[in-house]
Motif scaffolding. Structure first.
Motif, PDB file in Angstrom:
ATOM      1  N   TRP A  57       0.762  -0.963  -0.459  1.00 52.52           N
ATOM      2  CA  TRP A  57       0.310   0.107   0.306  1.00 52.52           C
ATOM      3  C   TRP A  57       0.733   1.200   0.618  1.00 52.52           C
ATOM      4  O   TRP A  57       0.293   2.067  -0.787  1.00 52.52           O
ATOM      5  N   GLU A  58       1.751   1.503   1.023  1.00 48.44           N
ATOM      6  CA  GLU A  58       2.753   2.119   0.898  1.00 48.44           C
ATOM      7  C   GLU A  58       3.459   2.733  -0.802  1.00 48.44           C
ATOM      8  O   GLU A  58       3.378   3.836  -1.081  1.00 48.44           O
ATOM      9  N   ARG A  59       3.835   1.645  -1.549  1.00 48.09           N
ATOM     10  CA  ARG A  59       4.591   1.715  -2.401  1.00 48.09           C
ATOM     11  C   ARG A  59       3.200   2.409  -4.022  1.00 48.09           C
ATOM     12  O   ARG A  59       3.822   3.466  -4.932  1.00 48.09           O
ATOM     13  N   SER A  60       2.060   1.681  -3.625  1.00 43.92           N
ATOM     14  CA  SER A  60       0.881   2.094  -3.885  1.00 43.92           C
ATOM     15  C   SER A  60       0.784   3.252  -3.681  1.00 43.92           C
ATOM     16  O   SER A  60       0.542   4.388  -4.831  1.00 43.92           O
ATOM     17  N   LEU A  61       0.114   4.169  -3.143  1.00 49.29           N
ATOM     18  CA  LEU A  61      -0.220   5.220  -2.787  1.00 49.29           C
ATOM     19  C   LEU A  61       1.334   6.276  -3.385  1.00 49.29           C
ATOM     20  O   LEU A  61       0.918   7.467  -3.383  1.00 49.29           O
ATOM     21  N   ALA A  62       2.223   6.143  -3.293  1.00 53.66           N
ATOM     22  CA  ALA A  62       3.365   6.696  -3.971  1.00 53.66           C
ATOM     23  C   ALA A  62       3.522   6.791  -4.511  1.00 53.66           C
ATOM     24  O   ALA A  62       3.314   8.451  -5.761  1.00 53.66           O
ATOM     25  N   ALA A  63       3.230   5.848  -5.683  1.00 54.23           N
ATOM     26  CA  ALA A  63       2.994   6.034  -7.156  1.00 54.23           C
ATOM     27  C   ALA A  63       2.096   6.715  -7.333  1.00 54.23           C
ATOM     28  O   ALA A  63       1.795   7.479  -8.443  1.00 54.23           O
ATOM     29  N   SER A  64       0.956   6.612  -6.730  1.00 54.60           N
ATOM     30  CA  SER A  64      -0.115   7.211  -7.499  1.00 54.60           C
ATOM     31  C   SER A  64      -0.377   8.625  -7.202  1.00 54.60           C
ATOM     32  O   SER A  64      -0.995   9.751  -8.116  1.00 54.60           O
ATOM     33  N   GLY A  76      -8.458   7.797 -12.752  1.00 55.26           N
ATOM     34  CA  GLY A  76      -8.150   6.093 -11.969  1.00 55.26           C
ATOM     35  C   GLY A  76      -6.720   6.174 -11.002  1.00 55.26           C
ATOM     36  O   GLY A  76      -7.388   5.446  -9.793  1.00 55.26           O
ATOM     37  N   ALA A  77      -6.311   7.329 -11.226  1.00 58.62           N
ATOM     38  CA  ALA A  77      -4.650   7.819  -9.906  1.00 58.62           C
ATOM     39  C   ALA A  77      -5.361   7.796  -8.819  1.00 58.62           C
ATOM     40  O   ALA A  77      -5.313   7.305  -8.113  1.00 58.62           O
ATOM     41  N   TRP A  78      -6.849   8.808  -8.314  1.00 57.32           N
ATOM     42  CA  TRP A  78      -7.342   9.151  -7.040  1.00 57.32           C
ATOM     43  C   TRP A  78      -7.740   8.148  -7.126  1.00 57.32           C
ATOM     44  O   TRP A  78      -7.904   8.032  -5.516  1.00 57.32           O
TER      45      TRP A  78
END
Length: 203
Positions: A57-64, A76-78
């Motif tokens: 989740w941390e990596r997904s949040l940072a990339a998004s 989609g990123a939001w």
């Protein structure tokens, strides 16, 4: 010109991995694309998607978030920011993300508890269960899953936001969402009975 072809090749390879359900491979190729093109919102969005399905989740949040900084209109990123922030209990971040889709939520650090009706969620074993949706990414199982599913009545689930088919809820068509993760397991147990040669009276 060569560099652009290389970036597109990485994106194409990432897409093929994603189609095959190989999210580790997809993450690797999307990250390769971001290394070659740090300003590519598409590549950063892809990284966020891959790590979402890997439940990192941390990596997904940072990339998004990186994708949004590059292209603020990337819906989609939001949505993926909302999912990752929900998984991390970063409620203010999640609330802000959902408001981008017209969901009426005040800015707050409180966990949202909404009444969004019944929604079907497809579990990892492809079983579909009916749930009570309490915000755009969470739902509580309200029917009784099979023991083989590994889930129980009352589990709190994190689900994706992309519809994967539709079911009828009475006379209303509702989307089917895919399970991402079990957030809070139920305290209830599931019992199964096998009855041979049952008569109508037995049933």
């Amino acid at each position: 010109m060569f560099e652009k072809r290389t970036i597109q090749q990485e994106l194409d390879r990432a897409g093929k991995c994603a189609d095959a359900g190989d999210w580790e491979g997809a993450a690797r190729h999307f990250e390769n694309a971001t290394a070659r093109a740090p300003s590519s919102a598409e590549a950063w969005f892809g990284v966020g998607v891959a790590f979402k399905w890997l439940c990192q989740w941390e990596r997904s949040l940072a990339a998004s978030k990186r994708a949004i900084r590059l292209q603020p209109s990337l819906e989609g990123a939001w949505w993926n920011i909302g999912i990752a922030a929900t998984a991390l209990s970063q409620w203010r971040v999640a609330r802000n993300a959902w408001t981008k889709f017209g969901v009426k939520l005040e800015a707050s650090d409180e966990e949202p508890r909404m009444k969004l009706g019944r929604v079907p969620v497809r579990l990892k074993n492809s079983e579909t269960v009916w749930c009570e949706r309490i915000d755009p990414a969470r739902a509580i199982i309200r029917n009784i899953p099979t023991q083989a599913s590994g889930h129980r009545h009352g589990d709190l689930l994190l689900h994706d936001g992309e519809p994967k088919g539709y079911r009828m809820n009475g006379d209303v068509q509702v989307p089917v969402f895919s399970l991402l993760a079990l957030l809070t397991p139920s305290t209830l147990a599931t019992f199964a009975f096998h009855i041979d040669d049952a008569t109508a009276e037995d049933i």
